[in-house]
Design a protein around this motif. Structure first.
Motif, PDB file in Angstrom:
ATOM      1  N   UNK A  39      16.404 -27.974   4.801  1.00  0.00           N
ATOM      2  CA  UNK A  39      15.455 -28.762   5.583  1.00  0.00           C
ATOM      3  C   UNK A  39      14.026 -28.320   5.273  1.00  0.00           C
ATOM      4  N   UNK A  40      13.799 -27.035   5.181  1.00  0.00           N
ATOM      5  CA  UNK A  40      12.461 -26.509   4.891  1.00  0.00           C
ATOM      6  C   UNK A  40      11.942 -26.939   3.537  1.00  0.00           C
ATOM      7  N   UNK A  41      12.808 -26.937   2.524  1.00  0.00           N
ATOM      8  CA  UNK A  41      12.394 -27.340   1.173  1.00  0.00           C
ATOM      9  C   UNK A  41      12.025 -28.809   1.085  1.00  0.00           C
ATOM     10  N   UNK A  42      12.543 -29.605   1.988  1.00  0.00           N
ATOM     11  CA  UNK A  42      12.311 -31.046   1.901  1.00  0.00           C
ATOM     12  C   UNK A  42      10.973 -31.463   2.496  1.00  0.00           C
ATOM     13  N   UNK A  43      10.234 -30.515   3.075  1.00  0.00           N
ATOM     14  CA  UNK A  43       8.909 -30.824   3.608  1.00  0.00           C
ATOM     15  C   UNK A  43       8.956 -31.934   4.635  1.00  0.00           C
ATOM     16  N   UNK A  44       7.990 -32.850   4.558  1.00  0.00           N
ATOM     17  CA  UNK A  44       7.922 -33.936   5.529  1.00  0.00           C
ATOM     18  C   UNK A  44       8.942 -35.031   5.267  1.00  0.00           C
ATOM     19  N   UNK A  45       9.619 -34.983   4.119  1.00  0.00           N
ATOM     20  CA  UNK A  45      10.691 -35.949   3.891  1.00  0.00           C
ATOM     21  C   UNK A  45      11.906 -35.609   4.736  1.00  0.00           C
ATOM     22  N   UNK A  46      12.055 -34.349   5.107  1.00  0.00           N
ATOM     23  CA  UNK A  46      13.152 -33.940   5.969  1.00  0.00           C
ATOM     24  C   UNK A  46      14.515 -34.208   5.368  1.00  0.00           C
ATOM     25  N   UNK A  86      11.739 -29.052   9.534  1.00  0.00           N
ATOM     26  CA  UNK A  86      11.552 -27.673   9.940  1.00  0.00           C
ATOM     27  C   UNK A  86      10.427 -27.635  10.969  1.00  0.00           C
ATOM     28  N   UNK A  87      10.549 -26.797  11.959  1.00  0.00           N
ATOM     29  CA  UNK A  87       9.565 -26.734  13.033  1.00  0.00           C
ATOM     30  C   UNK A  87       8.167 -26.464  12.500  1.00  0.00           C
ATOM     31  N   UNK A  88       8.050 -25.591  11.503  1.00  0.00           N
ATOM     32  CA  UNK A  88       6.709 -25.283  10.999  1.00  0.00           C
ATOM     33  C   UNK A  88       6.081 -26.492  10.313  1.00  0.00           C
ATOM     34  N   UNK A  89       6.896 -27.340   9.675  1.00  0.00           N
ATOM     35  CA  UNK A  89       6.377 -28.572   9.075  1.00  0.00           C
ATOM     36  C   UNK A  89       5.891 -29.511  10.169  1.00  0.00           C
ATOM     37  N   UNK A  90       6.680 -29.642  11.233  1.00  0.00           N
ATOM     38  CA  UNK A  90       6.310 -30.520  12.336  1.00  0.00           C
ATOM     39  C   UNK A  90       5.029 -30.035  12.997  1.00  0.00           C
ATOM     40  N   UNK A  91       4.895 -28.741  13.175  1.00  0.00           N
ATOM     41  CA  UNK A  91       3.688 -28.170  13.764  1.00  0.00           C
ATOM     42  C   UNK A  91       2.489 -28.445  12.869  1.00  0.00           C
ATOM     43  N   UNK A  92       2.681 -28.320  11.561  1.00  0.00           N
ATOM     44  CA  UNK A  92       1.603 -28.609  10.624  1.00  0.00           C
ATOM     45  C   UNK A  92       1.139 -30.051  10.722  1.00  0.00           C
ATOM     46  N   UNK A  93       2.078 -30.984  10.888  1.00  0.00           N
ATOM     47  CA  UNK A  93       1.725 -32.397  11.042  1.00  0.00           C
ATOM     48  C   UNK A  93       0.924 -32.579  12.318  1.00  0.00           C
ATOM     49  N   UNK A 115      -0.917 -36.492   4.828  1.00  0.00           N
ATOM     50  CA  UNK A 115       0.341 -35.742   4.792  1.00  0.00           C
ATOM     51  C   UNK A 115       1.034 -35.775   3.439  1.00  0.00           C
ATOM     52  N   UNK A 116       0.645 -36.710   2.574  1.00  0.00           N
ATOM     53  CA  UNK A 116       1.292 -36.821   1.271  1.00  0.00           C
ATOM     54  C   UNK A 116       2.695 -37.385   1.350  1.00  0.00           C
ATOM     55  N   UNK A 117       2.991 -38.144   2.384  1.00  0.00           N
ATOM     56  CA  UNK A 117       4.321 -38.706   2.545  1.00  0.00           C
ATOM     57  C   UNK A 117       4.301 -40.206   2.287  1.00  0.00           C
ATOM     58  N   UNK A 118       5.467 -40.814   2.289  1.00  0.00           N
ATOM     59  CA  UNK A 118       5.586 -42.251   2.048  1.00  0.00           C
ATOM     60  C   UNK A 118       5.459 -43.010   3.370  1.00  0.00           C
ATOM     61  N   UNK A 119       5.247 -44.309   3.276  1.00  0.00           N
ATOM     62  CA  UNK A 119       5.179 -45.145   4.484  1.00  0.00           C
ATOM     63  C   UNK A 119       6.500 -45.069   5.246  1.00  0.00           C
ATOM     64  N   UNK A 120       7.601 -45.025   4.513  1.00  0.00           N
ATOM     65  CA  UNK A 120       8.929 -44.948   5.145  1.00  0.00           C
ATOM     66  C   UNK A 120       9.041 -43.723   6.047  1.00  0.00           C
ATOM     67  N   UNK A 121       8.448 -42.600   5.648  1.00  0.00           N
ATOM     68  CA  UNK A 121       8.476 -41.381   6.455  1.00  0.00           C
ATOM     69  C   UNK A 121       7.304 -41.344   7.431  1.00  0.00           C
ATOM     70  N   UNK A 122       6.183 -41.959   7.059  1.00  0.00           N
ATOM     71  CA  UNK A 122       4.988 -41.900   7.902  1.00  0.00           C
ATOM     72  C   UNK A 122       5.198 -42.597   9.243  1.00  0.00           C
ATOM     73  N   UNK A 123       5.840 -43.757   9.233  1.00  0.00           N
ATOM     74  CA  UNK A 123       5.998 -44.523  10.474  1.00  0.00           C
ATOM     75  C   UNK A 123       6.783 -43.730  11.528  1.00  0.00           C
ATOM     76  N   UNK A 124       7.965 -43.159  11.224  1.00  0.00           N
ATOM     77  CA  UNK A 124       8.644 -42.356  12.256  1.00  0.00           C
ATOM     78  C   UNK A 124       7.833 -41.127  12.688  1.00  0.00           C
ATOM     79  N   UNK A 125       7.114 -40.512  11.750  1.00  0.00           N
ATOM     80  CA  UNK A 125       6.271 -39.368  12.114  1.00  0.00           C
ATOM     81  C   UNK A 125       5.171 -39.797  13.084  1.00  0.00           C
ATOM     82  N   UNK A 126       4.553 -40.946  12.810  1.00  0.00           N
ATOM     83  CA  UNK A 126       3.505 -41.440  13.700  1.00  0.00           C
ATOM     84  C   UNK A 126       4.073 -41.797  15.071  1.00  0.00           C
ATOM     85  N   UNK A 127       5.251 -42.402  15.106  1.00  0.00           N
ATOM     86  CA  UNK A 127       5.887 -42.731  16.388  1.00  0.00           C
ATOM     87  C   UNK A 127       6.191 -41.460  17.169  1.00  0.00           C
TER      88      UNK A 127
END
Length: 158
Positions: A39-46, A86-93, A115-127
């Motif tokens: 999970x940690x290696x996958x960054x914001x892609x999770x 990973x919690x540290x990734x979420x905290x960073x966001x 964040x350097x992520x895709x729209x597919x990942x950005x929308x759930x992160x923003x929600x």
């Protein structure tokens, strides 16, 4: 966490004695470390449950669910949409988004660039950020994030 009498507390869907923390078996503890690395290696892609189930074919679904629930309960990972981060990734966001919205509204495109992520990942992160109160969506701005003062009290609290 809600106190239920003197003997039990209700904490994230689990009843337990005050101060009690469940420990993983030795096998699950080893597996938890492997899950955390993946999970940690996958960054914001999770990682989705399907990703983990495919990657860890030696583990059964019950073990994956049990260990993910434990890691979520002890706040090592966070579920965002159908993905675990990973919690540290979420905290960073949360921190980077909070700092960004202090200056001006932020669009989905701005968030993707931040964040350097895709729209597919950005929308759930923003929600998720909206849900935990770091940001607030302004429908009139086409989904832009606004109100830096909302985020200001979150900066540095993670």
């Amino acid at each position: 966490m809600a106190q239920i009498g003197a003997a039990l507390v209700h904490d994230q869907g689990v009843l337990r004695r005050p101060g009690h923390r469940a420990a993983l078996s030795a096998e699950d503890a080893i597996f938890a470390r492997k899950l955390m690395r993946a999970i940690g290696r996958s960054g914001l892609d999770g990682q989705t449950f399907s990703d983990l189930d495919t990657r860890f074919v030696h583990a059964d679904a019950a073990q994956i669910e049990r260990v993910l629930a434990h890691l979520t309960r002890i706040e090592r990972i966070t579920k965002v949409g159908d993905t675990w981060l990973a919690a540290r990734e979420a905290i960073g966001v949360r921190r980077s988004t909070a700092q960004a919205v202090l200056s001006a509204p932020l669009t989905v495109a701005d968030f993707k660039a931040l964040t350097g992520t895709t729209r597919r990942r950005a929308i759930p992160l923003l929600e998720w950020l909206d849900g935990i109160g770091v940001t607030r969506r302004d429908g009139q701005m086409g989904g832009a994030l606004v109100e830096g003062r909302i985020a200001a009290h979150h900066v540095g609290h993670e």
